[in-house]
Scaffold this motif. Sequence first.
Motif, PDB file in Angstrom:
ATOM      1  N   ILE A  10     -10.753  -0.205   4.462  1.00  0.00           N
ATOM      2  CA  ILE A  10     -11.228  -1.541   4.853  1.00  0.00           C
ATOM      3  C   ILE A  10     -12.347  -1.474   5.889  1.00  0.00           C
ATOM      4  O   ILE A  10     -12.822  -2.519   6.338  1.00  0.00           O
ATOM      5  CB  ILE A  10     -10.074  -2.416   5.376  1.00  0.00           C
ATOM      6  N   VAL A  43      -4.017  -7.886   7.760  1.00  0.00           N
ATOM      7  CA  VAL A  43      -3.457  -6.538   7.732  1.00  0.00           C
ATOM      8  C   VAL A  43      -2.077  -6.573   8.387  1.00  0.00           C
ATOM      9  O   VAL A  43      -1.936  -6.960   9.549  1.00  0.00           O
ATOM     10  CB  VAL A  43      -4.373  -5.538   8.455  1.00  0.00           C
ATOM     11  N   THR A  47       1.292  -2.296   5.020  1.00  0.00           N
ATOM     12  CA  THR A  47       1.543  -0.876   5.234  1.00  0.00           C
ATOM     13  C   THR A  47       2.605  -0.733   6.320  1.00  0.00           C
ATOM     14  O   THR A  47       3.243  -1.708   6.708  1.00  0.00           O
ATOM     15  CB  THR A  47       0.237  -0.129   5.593  1.00  0.00           C
ATOM     16  N   GLU A  50      -1.334   4.245   6.816  1.00  0.00           N
ATOM     17  CA  GLU A  50      -2.174   3.408   7.679  1.00  0.00           C
ATOM     18  C   GLU A  50      -3.584   3.971   7.756  1.00  0.00           C
ATOM     19  O   GLU A  50      -4.570   3.221   7.747  1.00  0.00           O
ATOM     20  CB  GLU A  50      -1.566   3.317   9.075  1.00  0.00           C
ATOM     21  N   LEU A  64      -5.439   2.437  11.886  1.00  0.00           N
ATOM     22  CA  LEU A  64      -6.067   1.433  11.039  1.00  0.00           C
ATOM     23  C   LEU A  64      -7.523   1.172  11.424  1.00  0.00           C
ATOM     24  O   LEU A  64      -8.272   0.588  10.636  1.00  0.00           O
ATOM     25  CB  LEU A  64      -5.274   0.118  11.107  1.00  0.00           C
ATOM     26  N   ARG A  81     -13.371  -5.680   6.942  1.00  0.00           N
ATOM     27  CA  ARG A  81     -12.231  -6.231   7.678  1.00  0.00           C
ATOM     28  C   ARG A  81     -12.204  -7.757   7.706  1.00  0.00           C
ATOM     29  O   ARG A  81     -11.131  -8.380   7.698  1.00  0.00           O
ATOM     30  CB  ARG A  81     -12.276  -5.678   9.108  1.00  0.00           C
ATOM     31  N   THR A 114       1.498  -4.418   9.302  1.00  0.00           N
ATOM     32  CA  THR A 114       2.145  -3.119   9.417  1.00  0.00           C
ATOM     33  C   THR A 114       3.473  -3.293  10.154  1.00  0.00           C
ATOM     34  O   THR A 114       3.796  -4.397  10.612  1.00  0.00           O
ATOM     35  CB  THR A 114       1.232  -2.077  10.083  1.00  0.00           C
ATOM     36  N   LEU A 155      -5.478   3.046   4.504  1.00  0.00           N
ATOM     37  CA  LEU A 155      -5.871   1.638   4.479  1.00  0.00           C
ATOM     38  C   LEU A 155      -6.986   1.370   5.473  1.00  0.00           C
ATOM     39  O   LEU A 155      -7.965   0.669   5.160  1.00  0.00           O
ATOM     40  CB  LEU A 155      -4.664   0.750   4.778  1.00  0.00           C
ATOM     41  N   PHE A 188      -2.745  -7.176   2.921  1.00  0.00           N
ATOM     42  CA  PHE A 188      -2.468  -5.758   2.686  1.00  0.00           C
ATOM     43  C   PHE A 188      -1.347  -5.307   3.610  1.00  0.00           C
ATOM     44  O   PHE A 188      -1.419  -5.498   4.827  1.00  0.00           O
ATOM     45  CB  PHE A 188      -3.729  -4.926   2.908  1.00  0.00           C
ATOM     46  N   CYS A 232       0.808  -1.230   0.000  1.00  0.00           N
ATOM     47  CA  CYS A 232       0.000   0.000   0.000  1.00  0.00           C
ATOM     48  C   CYS A 232       0.841   1.281   0.000  1.00  0.00           C
ATOM     49  O   CYS A 232       0.285   2.372  -0.121  1.00  0.00           O
ATOM     50  CB  CYS A 232      -0.929   0.005   1.209  1.00  0.00           C
TER      51      CYS A 232
END
Length: 331
Positions: A73, A82, A56, A66, A116, A77, A84, A69, A54, A19
């Motif tokens: 979502i 996810v 980030t 963040e 997020l 979700r 990060t 994204l 995804f 992302c």
Amino acid sequence: MKYRTLGNGLTVSAIGIGCMPMIKGGNILYGENADIDESTRTIHRAIDLGVTFFDTAEIYGPFSNEELLGEAIRGKRAGLVVATKFGFRFEGQRITGVDGSPANARRACEGSLRRLGIDTIDLFYQHRVDPAVPIEETVGGMMELVAEGKVRHIALSEAGPETLRRAAKAAPITALQSEYSIWERDVEEEILPACREHGIGFIPYSPLGRGFLTGSVRSRDDLPEQDWRRNDPRYSDENLPANLRIVDAIAAVAARHGVSNAQVALAWLLAQGDDIVPIPGTKRRVTMEDSVGAADLMLTADDLAAIAAAAPRGGTSGPRYGEQGMRMVRL
């Protein structure tokens, strides 16, 4: 979409989404500025196509990636993974150094959860190894977040093989993220074997050589003035022409299959092992849809041999980062 399993049973789509390029402006710009609405539509379309993974980081923006994204979502979700990352110190928006301390992991985790808009981070990476903090201490702090339900799985990024082995003895490491592509194959010598010793999945970032392997850049003049790649040694006036032979070999394979260079580059990575899940960066639906199509492309033995001949390990002209960047990898 096909799916793959990383370490510790974490299942993700065979192609993930990086992302990082999706925000407007920010600290790392490839090409023209992103259109935020198109970035959001790209995430939604990826979900529709079965993408679940995804990626980030708090450093992207910083922080705003963040947020983008998380907003995209919202209400979508369920079923997503996810990922990060943490690992830097900040003064406001300014990055002041690396920090692998448990206290920084906690600070970053709580900030990422808030931005997020989620209750749990599925995959939480240390973005860069901090030489001043033993890796056992870092992953121990990350596992405290797992115990509290704030994180599901922990991972490392750009760790060297011995650091990875020490981390794996101290905690269950689900994945390692490092640069890997047709023109960056150094991980094959020691790092991929270390991952496989411990059942750790591998996430290649920059799987398209920061766009170079797609064939979209034939000269530095193709890059906008503010493009981050103008500082990339492999895009220099000296190295870029020599590296075009790799692009031409990829293009020949792509022509035989009637697909894009990007699909060949991603399919090549997928062919290196079922534990590999590339995360091409994207900000537009058209490029995302093309990348996702690589999951269905099967390269032949002749294809793989032709690519290996044009791009042997260590055969790319120029280092992958400048001097400062290279000091922060494979630690």
